[in-house]
Scaffold this active site. Structure first.
Site, short mmCIF file in Angstrom:
data_model
loop_
_atom_site.label_atom_id
_atom_site.label_comp_id
_atom_site.label_asym_id
_atom_site.label_seq_id
_atom_site.Cartn_x
_atom_site.Cartn_y
_atom_site.Cartn_z
N ASP A 115 -2.86 9.16 -10.75
CA ASP A 115 -2.97 8.02 -11.68
C ASP A 115 -1.65 7.73 -12.45
O ASP A 115 -1.20 6.63 -12.45
CB ASP A 115 -4.05 8.33 -12.83
N ASP A 170 0.77 -1.19 -0.08
CA ASP A 170 0.02 0.01 0.01
C ASP A 170 0.95 1.23 0.05
O ASP A 170 1.95 1.28 0.82
CB ASP A 170 -0.74 -0.14 1.27
N ILE A 171 0.67 2.24 -0.76
CA ILE A 171 1.32 3.56 -0.92
C ILE A 171 1.01 4.46 0.28
O ILE A 171 -0.07 4.63 0.52
CB ILE A 171 1.03 4.17 -2.26
N ARG A 174 9.46 -11.81 -10.77
CA ARG A 174 10.13 -12.80 -11.46
C ARG A 174 9.07 -13.17 -12.72
O ARG A 174 7.71 -12.67 -12.53
CB ARG A 174 10.55 -13.91 -10.91
N GLU A 205 -4.73 2.40 -3.86
CA GLU A 205 -3.34 2.71 -3.84
C GLU A 205 -2.72 1.25 -3.32
O GLU A 205 -1.60 1.00 -2.98
CB GLU A 205 -2.66 3.64 -3.11
N HIS A 237 -5.81 14.23 -9.08
CA HIS A 237 -5.95 12.79 -9.45
C HIS A 237 -5.40 12.46 -10.74
O HIS A 237 -4.74 11.38 -11.04
CB HIS A 237 -7.53 12.30 -9.65
N ASN A 293 -2.97 12.70 -4.21
CA ASN A 293 -4.00 13.34 -4.89
C ASN A 293 -4.70 14.64 -4.48
O ASN A 293 -5.04 15.42 -5.38
CB ASN A 293 -5.36 12.54 -4.70
N ARG A 344 12.73 -5.49 -1.52
CA ARG A 344 13.42 -4.99 -2.67
C ARG A 344 12.27 -4.32 -3.27
O ARG A 344 12.61 -3.09 -3.86
CB ARG A 344 13.68 -6.36 -3.61
#
Length: 586
Positions: free
Chosen positions: A481, A464-465, A496, A507, A477, A472, A527
Protein backbone atom coordinates in the site's frame (compact mmCIF):
# COMPACT_ATOMS: atom_id res chain seq x y z
CA UNK A 1 58.92 -44.50 -23.32
CA UNK A 2 56.34 -44.78 -20.49
CA UNK A 3 57.01 -45.34 -16.79
CA UNK A 4 56.31 -49.06 -16.98
CA UNK A 5 58.96 -49.68 -19.68
CA UNK A 6 61.45 -47.56 -17.72
CA UNK A 7 60.73 -49.56 -14.60
CA UNK A 8 61.04 -52.86 -16.42
CA UNK A 9 64.41 -51.87 -17.86
CA UNK A 10 65.64 -50.66 -14.45
CA UNK A 11 64.36 -53.75 -12.61
CA UNK A 12 66.19 -56.00 -15.01
CA UNK A 13 69.45 -54.65 -13.57
CA UNK A 14 68.34 -54.82 -9.88
CA UNK A 15 68.66 -57.77 -7.49
CA UNK A 16 65.38 -59.45 -6.53
CA UNK A 17 63.23 -57.67 -3.91
CA UNK A 18 63.65 -59.27 -0.47
CA UNK A 19 60.51 -60.96 0.69
CA UNK A 20 58.47 -58.66 2.98
CA UNK A 21 56.77 -60.57 5.78
CA UNK A 22 53.00 -60.83 5.27
CA UNK A 23 52.24 -59.18 8.61
CA UNK A 24 54.47 -56.19 7.83
CA UNK A 25 52.95 -55.84 4.35
CA UNK A 26 49.46 -55.92 5.89
CA UNK A 27 50.48 -53.15 8.27
CA UNK A 28 51.97 -51.04 5.46
CA UNK A 29 48.92 -51.51 3.26
CA UNK A 30 46.62 -50.67 6.16
CA UNK A 31 48.10 -47.20 6.49
CA UNK A 32 45.86 -44.68 4.60
CA UNK A 33 48.84 -43.15 2.81
CA UNK A 34 51.69 -43.95 0.42
CA UNK A 35 54.56 -45.39 2.48
CA UNK A 36 57.99 -46.12 1.04
CA UNK A 37 61.71 -46.21 1.71
CA UNK A 38 64.40 -44.72 -0.55
CA UNK A 39 68.10 -45.30 0.03
CA UNK A 40 70.85 -42.68 -0.01
CA UNK A 41 71.19 -43.16 -3.78
CA UNK A 42 67.47 -42.33 -4.13
CA UNK A 43 66.50 -45.86 -5.15
CA UNK A 44 63.36 -47.50 -3.82
CA UNK A 45 63.75 -50.35 -1.34
CA UNK A 46 60.20 -50.58 0.04
CA UNK A 47 56.69 -49.47 -1.01
CA UNK A 48 53.11 -50.30 -0.08
CA UNK A 49 50.19 -50.92 -2.42
CA UNK A 50 49.04 -47.26 -2.30
CA UNK A 51 51.66 -46.48 -4.97
CA UNK A 52 49.55 -48.51 -7.38
CA UNK A 53 46.57 -46.17 -6.80
CA UNK A 54 48.61 -42.98 -7.12
CA UNK A 55 51.10 -43.91 -9.85
CA UNK A 56 49.71 -47.10 -11.36
CA UNK A 57 52.77 -49.19 -10.45
CA UNK A 58 53.15 -52.07 -7.99
CA UNK A 59 55.66 -52.25 -5.14
CA UNK A 60 57.48 -54.97 -7.05
CA UNK A 61 57.87 -52.68 -10.09
CA UNK A 62 59.18 -49.86 -7.89
CA UNK A 63 61.98 -51.88 -6.34
CA UNK A 64 65.38 -50.42 -7.14
CA UNK A 65 64.26 -47.59 -9.40
CA UNK A 66 65.47 -44.01 -8.98
CA UNK A 67 62.94 -41.58 -7.52
CA UNK A 68 63.30 -39.37 -10.63
CA UNK A 69 61.91 -42.22 -12.76
CA UNK A 70 58.74 -42.26 -10.65
CA UNK A 71 58.16 -38.53 -10.41
CA UNK A 72 57.88 -36.16 -13.29
CA UNK A 73 60.84 -33.86 -13.89
CA UNK A 74 58.86 -30.90 -12.55
CA UNK A 75 57.84 -32.68 -9.34
CA UNK A 76 61.36 -34.05 -8.84
CA UNK A 77 62.90 -30.60 -9.20
CA UNK A 78 60.32 -29.18 -6.76
CA UNK A 79 61.04 -31.94 -4.23
CA UNK A 80 64.82 -31.97 -4.58
CA UNK A 81 65.52 -29.29 -1.92
CA UNK A 82 63.57 -31.43 0.58
CA UNK A 83 65.42 -34.57 -0.55
CA UNK A 84 68.79 -32.86 -0.03
CA UNK A 85 67.82 -31.76 3.47
CA UNK A 86 66.50 -35.14 4.56
CA UNK A 87 69.72 -36.76 3.35
CA UNK A 88 71.49 -34.27 5.61
CA UNK A 89 69.45 -35.62 8.50
CA UNK A 90 66.68 -32.97 8.63
CA UNK A 91 63.06 -34.26 8.71
CA UNK A 92 60.86 -32.63 6.06
CA UNK A 93 57.14 -31.88 5.99
CA UNK A 94 55.56 -30.09 3.02
CA UNK A 95 52.51 -30.04 0.77
CA UNK A 96 52.38 -30.93 -2.88
CA UNK A 97 49.82 -31.12 -5.70
CA UNK A 98 50.06 -34.36 -7.71
CA UNK A 99 48.26 -35.99 -10.61
CA UNK A 100 47.36 -39.63 -9.92
CA UNK A 101 47.23 -42.56 -12.33
CA UNK A 102 43.63 -41.71 -13.27
CA UNK A 103 44.61 -38.17 -14.22
CA UNK A 104 42.89 -36.59 -11.20
CA UNK A 105 44.51 -33.74 -9.31
CA UNK A 106 45.14 -34.64 -5.66
CA UNK A 107 46.53 -32.65 -2.78
CA UNK A 108 49.05 -34.35 -0.58
CA UNK A 109 50.98 -33.79 2.64
CA UNK A 110 54.49 -35.26 2.28
CA UNK A 111 56.74 -36.37 5.13
CA UNK A 112 60.42 -37.32 4.71
CA UNK A 113 62.08 -38.89 7.77
CA UNK A 114 65.85 -39.70 7.66
CA UNK A 115 67.04 -43.24 8.45
CA UNK A 116 69.89 -42.57 10.86
CA UNK A 117 71.91 -45.73 11.44
CA UNK A 118 75.55 -46.87 11.37
CA UNK A 119 76.71 -43.31 11.98
CA UNK A 120 75.04 -41.71 8.98
CA UNK A 121 71.93 -41.28 6.83
CA UNK A 122 71.25 -44.55 5.03
CA UNK A 123 68.10 -43.34 3.32
CA UNK A 124 64.74 -41.91 4.21
CA UNK A 125 61.16 -42.97 4.82
CA UNK A 126 58.41 -41.33 2.79
CA UNK A 127 54.76 -40.99 3.80
CA UNK A 128 52.37 -39.19 1.42
CA UNK A 129 48.91 -38.51 2.88
CA UNK A 130 45.97 -37.60 0.66
CA UNK A 131 44.48 -34.34 1.97
CA UNK A 132 42.36 -33.60 -1.12
CA UNK A 133 39.03 -33.63 0.73
CA UNK A 134 40.39 -31.39 3.47
CA UNK A 135 41.80 -28.90 0.97
CA UNK A 136 38.59 -28.84 -1.03
CA UNK A 137 36.55 -28.43 2.15
CA UNK A 138 38.77 -25.55 3.25
CA UNK A 139 38.39 -23.95 -0.17
CA UNK A 140 34.62 -24.36 -0.02
CA UNK A 141 34.58 -22.88 3.46
CA UNK A 142 36.73 -19.96 2.31
CA UNK A 143 34.51 -19.47 -0.73
CA UNK A 144 31.41 -19.46 1.47
CA UNK A 145 33.12 -17.12 3.92
CA UNK A 146 34.01 -14.72 1.12
CA UNK A 147 30.42 -14.83 -0.09
CA UNK A 148 29.04 -14.07 3.35
CA UNK A 149 31.48 -11.20 3.77
CA UNK A 150 30.67 -9.81 0.33
CA UNK A 151 26.95 -10.02 1.09
CA UNK A 152 27.29 -8.24 4.41
CA UNK A 153 29.53 -5.52 2.99
CA UNK A 154 27.41 -4.82 -0.07
CA UNK A 155 23.90 -4.68 1.40
CA UNK A 156 23.08 -1.48 3.31
CA UNK A 157 21.37 -1.87 6.67
CA UNK A 158 22.57 -5.49 7.16
CA UNK A 159 25.20 -7.37 9.13
CA UNK A 160 26.06 -11.09 9.20
CA UNK A 161 27.43 -13.25 12.04
CA UNK A 162 28.67 -16.80 11.40
CA UNK A 163 29.43 -18.99 14.41
CA UNK A 164 30.59 -22.57 14.96
CA UNK A 165 29.40 -25.35 17.29
CA UNK A 166 31.37 -23.81 20.17
CA UNK A 167 29.51 -20.50 19.66
CA UNK A 168 32.71 -18.92 18.38
CA UNK A 169 32.29 -16.16 15.81
CA UNK A 170 33.87 -17.09 12.48
CA UNK A 171 32.57 -14.01 10.62
CA UNK A 172 31.33 -10.69 11.96
CA UNK A 173 30.78 -8.39 9.02
CA UNK A 174 28.44 -5.64 7.85
CA UNK A 175 27.80 -1.92 7.70
CA UNK A 176 25.43 -1.98 10.68
CA UNK A 177 27.59 -4.00 13.09
CA UNK A 178 28.93 -0.93 14.88
CA UNK A 179 25.37 0.14 15.67
CA UNK A 180 25.46 -2.70 18.20
CA UNK A 181 28.69 -1.35 19.67
CA UNK A 182 31.02 -4.01 18.26
CA UNK A 183 33.72 -4.26 15.58
CA UNK A 184 34.63 -7.28 13.47
CA UNK A 185 38.09 -7.61 15.01
CA UNK A 186 36.59 -7.72 18.50
CA UNK A 187 34.24 -10.62 17.69
CA UNK A 188 35.93 -12.91 15.17
CA UNK A 189 37.68 -15.88 16.73
CA UNK A 190 36.03 -15.40 20.13
CA UNK A 191 33.09 -17.15 21.80
CA UNK A 192 29.99 -15.19 22.68
CA UNK A 193 30.48 -15.50 26.46
CA UNK A 194 34.04 -14.15 26.10
CA UNK A 195 33.15 -11.05 24.11
CA UNK A 196 29.50 -10.14 24.78
CA UNK A 197 27.87 -8.73 27.87
CA UNK A 198 26.79 -11.59 30.15
CA UNK A 199 23.08 -10.86 29.90
CA UNK A 200 23.23 -10.50 26.12
CA UNK A 201 25.26 -13.71 25.74
CA UNK A 202 22.75 -15.60 27.90
CA UNK A 203 19.91 -14.21 25.79
CA UNK A 204 21.56 -15.22 22.52
CA UNK A 205 22.90 -18.67 23.47
CA UNK A 206 19.58 -20.59 23.25
CA UNK A 207 18.85 -18.92 19.90
CA UNK A 208 22.29 -19.83 18.56
CA UNK A 209 21.98 -23.43 19.76
CA UNK A 210 18.54 -23.69 18.18
CA UNK A 211 20.12 -22.60 14.87
CA UNK A 212 22.83 -25.25 15.22
CA UNK A 213 20.10 -27.87 15.73
CA UNK A 214 18.52 -26.89 12.40
CA UNK A 215 15.86 -24.41 13.56
CA UNK A 216 15.26 -20.81 12.47
CA UNK A 217 14.68 -18.18 15.16
CA UNK A 218 13.65 -14.54 14.64
CA UNK A 219 13.53 -11.61 17.04
CA UNK A 220 13.61 -7.81 17.09
CA UNK A 221 15.97 -5.48 18.92
CA UNK A 222 15.88 -1.71 19.41
CA UNK A 223 19.27 0.06 19.27
CA UNK A 224 18.89 3.78 19.89
CA UNK A 225 16.47 5.14 17.28
CA UNK A 226 16.91 2.14 14.95
CA UNK A 227 15.02 -1.16 14.94
CA UNK A 228 16.64 -4.40 13.75
CA UNK A 229 15.02 -7.69 12.76
CA UNK A 230 17.39 -10.61 13.43
CA UNK A 231 17.17 -14.19 12.21
CA UNK A 232 19.39 -17.08 13.32
CA UNK A 233 19.48 -20.24 11.23
CA UNK A 234 21.65 -23.25 10.37
CA UNK A 235 24.46 -23.39 7.80
CA UNK A 236 24.58 -26.85 6.21
CA UNK A 237 27.61 -28.76 4.99
CA UNK A 238 27.66 -30.86 1.83
CA UNK A 239 26.34 -33.87 3.77
CA UNK A 240 23.31 -31.85 4.96
CA UNK A 241 24.57 -31.54 8.51
CA UNK A 242 24.18 -28.22 10.36
CA UNK A 243 27.86 -27.49 11.03
CA UNK A 244 27.51 -23.78 11.80
CA UNK A 245 24.94 -21.10 12.47
CA UNK A 246 24.36 -17.71 10.95
CA UNK A 247 22.66 -14.56 12.18
CA UNK A 248 21.46 -11.97 9.65
CA UNK A 249 20.36 -8.62 11.09
CA UNK A 250 18.39 -6.17 8.95
CA UNK A 251 17.61 -2.56 9.78
CA UNK A 252 13.81 -2.42 9.48
CA UNK A 253 13.43 1.07 10.95
CA UNK A 254 12.24 2.66 7.73
CA UNK A 255 9.82 -0.14 6.97
CA UNK A 256 8.30 0.08 10.45
CA UNK A 257 8.05 3.84 10.10
CA UNK A 258 6.24 3.41 6.80
CA UNK A 259 3.83 1.00 8.50
CA UNK A 260 3.31 3.47 11.34
CA UNK A 261 2.75 6.24 8.82
CA UNK A 262 0.16 4.18 7.00
CA UNK A 263 -1.61 3.33 10.29
CA UNK A 264 -1.66 7.06 11.12
CA UNK A 265 -3.06 7.90 7.69
CA UNK A 266 -5.72 5.25 8.11
CA UNK A 267 -6.70 6.75 11.46
CA UNK A 268 -6.98 10.22 9.93
CA UNK A 269 -8.92 8.89 6.94
CA UNK A 270 -11.34 7.14 9.31
CA UNK A 271 -11.96 10.42 11.12
CA UNK A 272 -12.62 12.16 7.81
CA UNK A 273 -15.01 9.41 6.72
CA UNK A 274 -16.92 9.83 9.99
CA UNK A 275 -17.45 13.52 9.20
CA UNK A 276 -15.35 14.75 12.12
CA UNK A 277 -15.17 18.51 12.59
CA UNK A 278 -12.22 20.26 10.89
CA UNK A 279 -10.74 21.33 14.23
CA UNK A 280 -10.97 17.77 15.54
CA UNK A 281 -9.23 16.38 12.45
CA UNK A 282 -6.42 18.96 12.74
CA UNK A 283 -5.98 18.16 16.43
CA UNK A 284 -5.83 14.45 15.63
CA UNK A 285 -3.16 15.09 12.99
CA UNK A 286 -1.11 17.15 15.48
CA UNK A 287 -1.14 14.40 18.12
CA UNK A 288 -0.40 11.68 15.58
CA UNK A 289 2.55 13.63 14.16
CA UNK A 290 3.98 14.32 17.61
CA UNK A 291 3.84 10.62 18.56
CA UNK A 292 4.97 9.42 15.14
CA UNK A 293 8.11 11.58 15.16
CA UNK A 294 8.64 11.50 18.95
CA UNK A 295 9.12 15.25 19.32
CA UNK A 296 8.14 17.68 22.07
CA UNK A 297 5.37 19.33 20.09
CA UNK A 298 3.55 19.26 16.75
CA UNK A 299 1.10 21.70 15.18
CA UNK A 300 -1.13 22.25 12.18
CA UNK A 301 -0.90 25.86 10.99
CA UNK A 302 -3.09 27.50 8.35
CA UNK A 303 -2.02 30.54 6.37
CA UNK A 304 -4.59 33.32 6.61
CA UNK A 305 -2.73 35.72 4.36
CA UNK A 306 0.57 36.28 2.59
CA UNK A 307 2.28 37.16 5.90
CA UNK A 308 -0.11 35.78 8.51
CA UNK A 309 -1.01 32.38 9.94
CA UNK A 310 -3.14 30.71 12.61
CA UNK A 311 -2.34 27.66 14.72
CA UNK A 312 -5.35 25.42 14.07
CA UNK A 313 -4.24 22.65 16.46
CA UNK A 314 -1.26 21.84 18.65
CA UNK A 315 -0.17 18.80 20.62
CA UNK A 316 0.15 19.20 23.53
CA UNK A 317 -2.08 22.23 24.12
CA UNK A 318 -0.96 25.69 23.03
CA UNK A 319 1.35 27.14 25.73
CA UNK A 320 0.50 30.59 27.15
CA UNK A 321 3.74 32.06 25.77
CA UNK A 322 2.67 31.28 22.20
CA UNK A 323 0.00 33.28 20.35
CA UNK A 324 -2.48 31.39 18.20
CA UNK A 325 -2.29 34.05 15.47
CA UNK A 326 0.91 35.24 13.83
CA UNK A 327 1.80 38.19 11.65
CA UNK A 328 5.35 37.77 10.44
CA UNK A 329 8.04 39.27 8.28
CA UNK A 330 9.61 37.33 5.35
CA UNK A 331 12.96 37.62 7.16
CA UNK A 332 11.76 35.93 10.35
CA UNK A 333 13.60 32.66 11.04
CA UNK A 334 10.96 30.03 11.77
CA UNK A 335 9.81 26.86 10.03
CA UNK A 336 6.36 28.30 9.33
CA UNK A 337 7.77 31.47 7.76
CA UNK A 338 10.27 29.54 5.62
CA UNK A 339 7.48 27.32 4.24
CA UNK A 340 5.26 30.36 3.62
CA UNK A 341 8.02 32.15 1.70
CA UNK A 342 9.49 29.23 -0.27
CA UNK A 343 6.66 26.71 -0.44
CA UNK A 344 9.20 24.00 0.43
CA UNK A 345 9.97 21.94 3.59
CA UNK A 346 12.18 23.80 6.06
CA UNK A 347 14.43 22.94 9.02
CA UNK A 348 15.49 25.73 11.40
CA UNK A 349 17.27 26.30 14.70
CA UNK A 350 15.82 29.23 16.64
CA UNK A 351 18.39 31.91 17.48
CA UNK A 352 18.30 35.34 19.13
CA UNK A 353 18.32 37.05 15.71
CA UNK A 354 15.39 35.08 14.33
CA UNK A 355 12.77 37.83 14.69
CA UNK A 356 9.44 37.90 16.57
CA UNK A 357 8.31 34.46 15.37
CA UNK A 358 11.52 32.80 16.58
CA UNK A 359 11.41 34.79 19.82
CA UNK A 360 7.96 33.42 20.68
CA UNK A 361 9.17 29.84 20.08
CA UNK A 362 12.27 30.41 22.21
CA UNK A 363 10.10 31.83 24.98
CA UNK A 364 8.21 28.54 25.00
CA UNK A 365 11.48 26.62 25.40
CA UNK A 366 11.69 25.41 21.79
CA UNK A 367 15.06 25.42 20.03
CA UNK A 368 14.49 23.74 16.65
CA UNK A 369 11.66 22.97 14.25
CA UNK A 370 10.75 21.41 10.92
CA UNK A 371 7.83 22.32 8.70
CA UNK A 372 6.30 20.73 5.59
CA UNK A 373 3.79 22.45 3.31
CA UNK A 374 0.16 21.39 3.05
CA UNK A 375 -1.42 22.11 -0.31
CA UNK A 376 -5.10 21.97 -1.13
CA UNK A 377 -6.12 21.89 -4.79
CA UNK A 378 -2.60 22.97 -5.76
CA UNK A 379 -2.52 26.03 -3.50
CA UNK A 380 -0.42 26.44 -0.35
CA UNK A 381 -2.93 25.98 2.50
CA UNK A 382 -0.70 25.72 5.54
CA UNK A 383 2.05 23.78 7.23
CA UNK A 384 2.48 20.85 9.59
CA UNK A 385 5.22 21.55 12.14
CA UNK A 386 7.50 19.58 14.44
CA UNK A 387 9.21 21.41 17.32
CA UNK A 388 11.86 20.28 19.78
CA UNK A 389 13.35 21.68 22.96
CA UNK A 390 16.77 20.51 21.71
CA UNK A 391 18.74 22.19 18.97
CA UNK A 392 19.42 18.72 17.48
CA UNK A 393 15.98 17.25 18.19
CA UNK A 394 14.79 17.62 14.60
CA UNK A 395 16.86 16.20 11.73
CA UNK A 396 16.94 16.24 7.93
CA UNK A 397 15.75 12.62 7.89
CA UNK A 398 12.72 13.58 9.96
CA UNK A 399 12.06 16.49 7.62
CA UNK A 400 11.97 14.16 4.61
CA UNK A 401 9.47 11.88 6.35
CA UNK A 402 7.39 14.85 7.44
CA UNK A 403 7.21 16.12 3.87
CA UNK A 404 6.00 12.73 2.65
CA UNK A 405 3.47 12.56 5.46
CA UNK A 406 2.18 16.06 4.68
CA UNK A 407 1.69 15.14 1.03
CA UNK A 408 -0.39 12.12 1.97
CA UNK A 409 -2.61 13.88 4.56
CA UNK A 410 -3.04 17.23 2.86
CA UNK A 411 -6.46 16.29 1.49
CA UNK A 412 -7.73 15.43 4.97
CA UNK A 413 -6.21 18.57 6.46
CA UNK A 414 -7.78 20.65 3.69
CA UNK A 415 -11.31 19.45 4.34
CA UNK A 416 -12.72 22.35 6.35
CA UNK A 417 -16.32 21.29 6.18
CA UNK A 418 -18.01 17.96 6.85
CA UNK A 419 -19.96 18.00 3.61
CA UNK A 420 -16.81 18.56 1.55
CA UNK A 421 -15.17 15.78 3.53
CA UNK A 422 -17.96 13.33 2.72
CA UNK A 423 -17.92 14.31 -0.94
CA UNK A 424 -14.20 13.84 -1.12
CA UNK A 425 -14.52 10.47 0.59
CA UNK A 426 -17.01 9.38 -2.05
CA UNK A 427 -14.83 10.32 -5.00
CA UNK A 428 -11.28 9.83 -3.70
CA UNK A 429 -9.25 6.67 -3.29
CA UNK A 430 -8.19 6.81 0.37
CA UNK A 431 -4.95 4.92 -0.15
CA UNK A 432 -3.47 7.00 -2.95
CA UNK A 433 -5.31 10.30 -2.49
CA UNK A 434 -6.25 10.17 -6.19
CA UNK A 435 -9.75 10.30 -7.67
CA UNK A 436 -11.32 6.86 -7.53
CA UNK A 437 -13.02 4.96 -10.32
CA UNK A 438 -16.35 6.67 -9.70
CA UNK A 439 -14.81 10.12 -9.94
CA UNK A 440 -12.80 9.07 -13.00
CA UNK A 441 -15.93 8.04 -14.88
CA UNK A 442 -17.50 11.42 -14.08
CA UNK A 443 -14.39 13.27 -15.27
CA UNK A 444 -14.14 11.11 -18.41
CA UNK A 445 -17.75 11.75 -19.40
CA UNK A 446 -17.26 15.49 -18.91
CA UNK A 447 -13.98 15.60 -20.87
CA UNK A 448 -15.39 13.59 -23.81
CA UNK A 449 -18.29 16.04 -24.00
CA UNK A 450 -15.91 19.03 -23.94
CA UNK A 451 -13.66 17.51 -26.62
CA UNK A 452 -16.66 16.91 -28.88
CA UNK A 453 -18.03 20.41 -28.33
CA UNK A 454 -14.72 22.23 -28.79
CA UNK A 455 -13.18 19.92 -31.37
CA UNK A 456 -10.10 19.42 -29.21
CA UNK A 457 -7.98 16.33 -28.55
CA UNK A 458 -8.35 14.01 -25.57
CA UNK A 459 -6.06 11.13 -24.69
CA UNK A 460 -5.97 8.51 -21.95
CA UNK A 461 -3.04 6.61 -20.47
CA UNK A 462 -3.64 3.37 -18.52
CA UNK A 463 -0.66 2.39 -16.34
CA UNK A 464 -0.08 -0.85 -14.45
CA UNK A 465 2.73 -1.65 -11.99
CA UNK A 466 4.75 -4.61 -13.31
CA UNK A 467 4.94 -7.71 -11.06
CA UNK A 468 3.15 -5.92 -8.20
CA UNK A 469 1.85 -9.20 -6.78
CA UNK A 470 5.46 -10.11 -5.97
CA UNK A 471 5.75 -6.94 -3.83
CA UNK A 472 2.72 -7.94 -1.74
CA UNK A 473 3.87 -11.57 -1.48
CA UNK A 474 7.42 -10.61 -0.44
CA UNK A 475 6.91 -7.53 1.75
CA UNK A 476 3.25 -7.71 2.77
CA UNK A 477 0.22 -5.65 1.85
CA UNK A 478 1.10 -2.77 4.19
CA UNK A 479 4.33 -2.12 2.29
CA UNK A 480 2.45 -2.74 -0.95
CA UNK A 481 0.00 0.00 0.00
CA UNK A 482 2.88 2.37 0.75
CA UNK A 483 4.30 1.64 -2.72
CA UNK A 484 0.91 2.36 -4.33
CA UNK A 485 0.75 5.70 -2.50
CA UNK A 486 4.30 6.54 -3.63
CA UNK A 487 3.49 5.65 -7.25
CA UNK A 488 0.42 7.87 -7.05
CA UNK A 489 2.54 10.75 -5.75
CA UNK A 490 5.01 10.36 -8.61
CA UNK A 491 2.22 10.29 -11.18
CA UNK A 492 0.77 13.47 -9.69
CA UNK A 493 4.21 15.00 -9.99
CA UNK A 494 4.43 14.47 -13.76
CA UNK A 495 0.81 15.45 -14.53
CA UNK A 496 -0.17 19.01 -15.42
CA UNK A 497 -2.67 20.96 -13.35
CA UNK A 498 -5.61 20.41 -15.73
CA UNK A 499 -4.94 16.69 -16.14
CA UNK A 500 -6.56 13.97 -14.05
CA UNK A 501 -4.72 11.02 -12.52
CA UNK A 502 -6.99 8.42 -10.91
CA UNK A 503 -6.60 5.04 -9.32
CA UNK A 504 -8.68 2.62 -11.39
CA UNK A 505 -8.25 -0.31 -9.02
CA UNK A 506 -5.53 -2.59 -7.67
CA UNK A 507 -2.20 -1.52 -9.16
CA UNK A 508 -3.78 0.19 -12.18
CA UNK A 509 -3.95 3.96 -12.72
CA UNK A 510 -5.61 6.10 -15.40
CA UNK A 511 -4.36 9.47 -16.60
CA UNK A 512 -6.66 11.73 -18.64
CA UNK A 513 -4.94 14.38 -20.77
CA UNK A 514 -7.36 17.01 -22.21
CA UNK A 515 -6.07 18.89 -25.26
CA UNK A 516 -3.37 16.26 -25.86
CA UNK A 517 -3.07 14.10 -28.97
CA UNK A 518 -1.83 10.52 -29.05
CA UNK A 519 1.81 11.32 -29.86
CA UNK A 520 2.06 13.83 -27.01
CA UNK A 521 0.29 11.42 -24.65
CA UNK A 522 2.82 8.70 -25.53
CA UNK A 523 5.64 11.07 -24.56
CA UNK A 524 3.81 11.86 -21.31
CA UNK A 525 3.45 8.13 -20.59
CA UNK A 526 7.19 7.70 -21.09
CA UNK A 527 7.85 10.54 -18.62
CA UNK A 528 5.67 8.79 -16.07
CA UNK A 529 7.34 5.43 -16.73
CA UNK A 530 10.81 6.92 -16.20
CA UNK A 531 9.68 8.74 -13.03
CA UNK A 532 8.63 5.37 -11.58
CA UNK A 533 11.77 3.51 -12.73
CA UNK A 534 14.31 6.20 -11.79
CA UNK A 535 14.16 5.99 -8.00
CA UNK A 536 13.87 2.84 -5.82
CA UNK A 537 10.89 2.35 -3.52
CA UNK A 538 12.74 1.95 -0.21
CA UNK A 539 13.48 -1.65 0.74
CA UNK A 540 11.27 -2.91 -2.14
CA UNK A 541 13.83 -1.61 -4.63
CA UNK A 542 13.22 -0.54 -8.19
CA UNK A 543 9.86 -1.05 -9.88
CA UNK A 544 8.58 -0.44 -13.40
CA UNK A 545 5.24 0.26 -15.03
CA UNK A 546 3.74 -0.57 -18.39
CA UNK A 547 1.48 1.92 -20.12
CA UNK A 548 -1.15 1.89 -22.84
CA UNK A 549 -2.05 5.11 -24.67
CA UNK A 550 -5.08 5.95 -26.78
CA UNK A 551 -6.36 9.17 -28.34
CA UNK A 552 -10.13 9.63 -28.47
CA UNK A 553 -10.27 9.86 -32.28
CA UNK A 554 -8.26 6.60 -32.58
CA UNK A 555 -10.77 4.77 -30.39
CA UNK A 556 -13.55 5.42 -32.90
CA UNK A 557 -16.75 3.83 -31.68
CA UNK A 558 -14.95 1.89 -28.98
CA UNK A 559 -14.42 2.92 -25.38
CA UNK A 560 -11.40 5.20 -24.90
CA UNK A 561 -10.30 3.36 -21.75
CA UNK A 562 -10.87 -0.06 -23.31
CA UNK A 563 -8.61 0.82 -26.23
CA UNK A 564 -5.93 2.23 -23.89
CA UNK A 565 -6.21 -1.00 -21.91
CA UNK A 566 -5.60 -3.03 -25.10
CA UNK A 567 -2.46 -0.99 -25.69
CA UNK A 568 -1.44 -1.72 -22.10
CA UNK A 569 -1.88 -5.44 -22.76
CA UNK A 570 0.35 -5.09 -25.83
CA UNK A 571 3.03 -3.37 -23.69
CA UNK A 572 2.84 -6.21 -21.16
CA UNK A 573 3.03 -8.82 -23.91
CA UNK A 574 6.08 -7.07 -25.45
CA UNK A 575 8.10 -7.42 -22.27
CA UNK A 576 6.78 -4.79 -19.79
CA UNK A 577 8.42 -1.53 -18.72
CA UNK A 578 7.32 0.15 -21.95
CA UNK A 579 4.55 2.29 -23.43
CA UNK A 580 2.41 1.31 -26.42
CA UNK A 581 -0.06 3.45 -28.37
CA UNK A 582 -3.36 2.03 -29.57
CA UNK A 583 -3.59 2.03 -33.34
CA UNK A 584 0.04 3.03 -33.84
CA UNK A 585 0.81 -0.01 -35.99
CA UNK A 586 -2.46 -0.05 -37.94
Amino acid sequence: MNIHSALARENARQPPLPEVPAQLRAVLNGIPAMVGYWDAELRNRLANDAYREWFGVSPEELHGIHIRDLLSDAVYEANYPHISKVLDGEPQLFKRTLTDAAGATRFAEVSYMPDLSDGGVQGFFVMVTDITERVLAERRQQRDTDRYRALARSVPGVFVLLFDSELRYLIAEGQELEAFGYRSAELEGRRIHDVLDGALANELEPRYRAALSGQEVSWTRQIGPRTYRLKAGPVYSDDDAATAGMVVAVDVTDRLRQEQTWAALHEIATAVARNAAPAAISEQVAFIVRDLFQVDSAAVVRFTGALSAEIVAMAPALPPTLSRTHVFSPTDISATVRVAVTGRPALVVYGPEGGPAAEQMRAGGFQSAAGAPIRVHGSLWGVVNLTSKSSTGVTEVMLERLAQFAELVEIAIGNTEARASLELQATTDQLSGLPNRRALEQHLSHEIELAATRGTSLSAVVLDIDHFKKVNDTFGHIIGDVVLADVAARLRGVARQDEIVARFGGEEFVWLLPGTDGAEALLAAERARKAIESEPFGEVGSLTVSAGVCELRDAGSHSLLACADRALYAAKHAGRNRSERYGASR
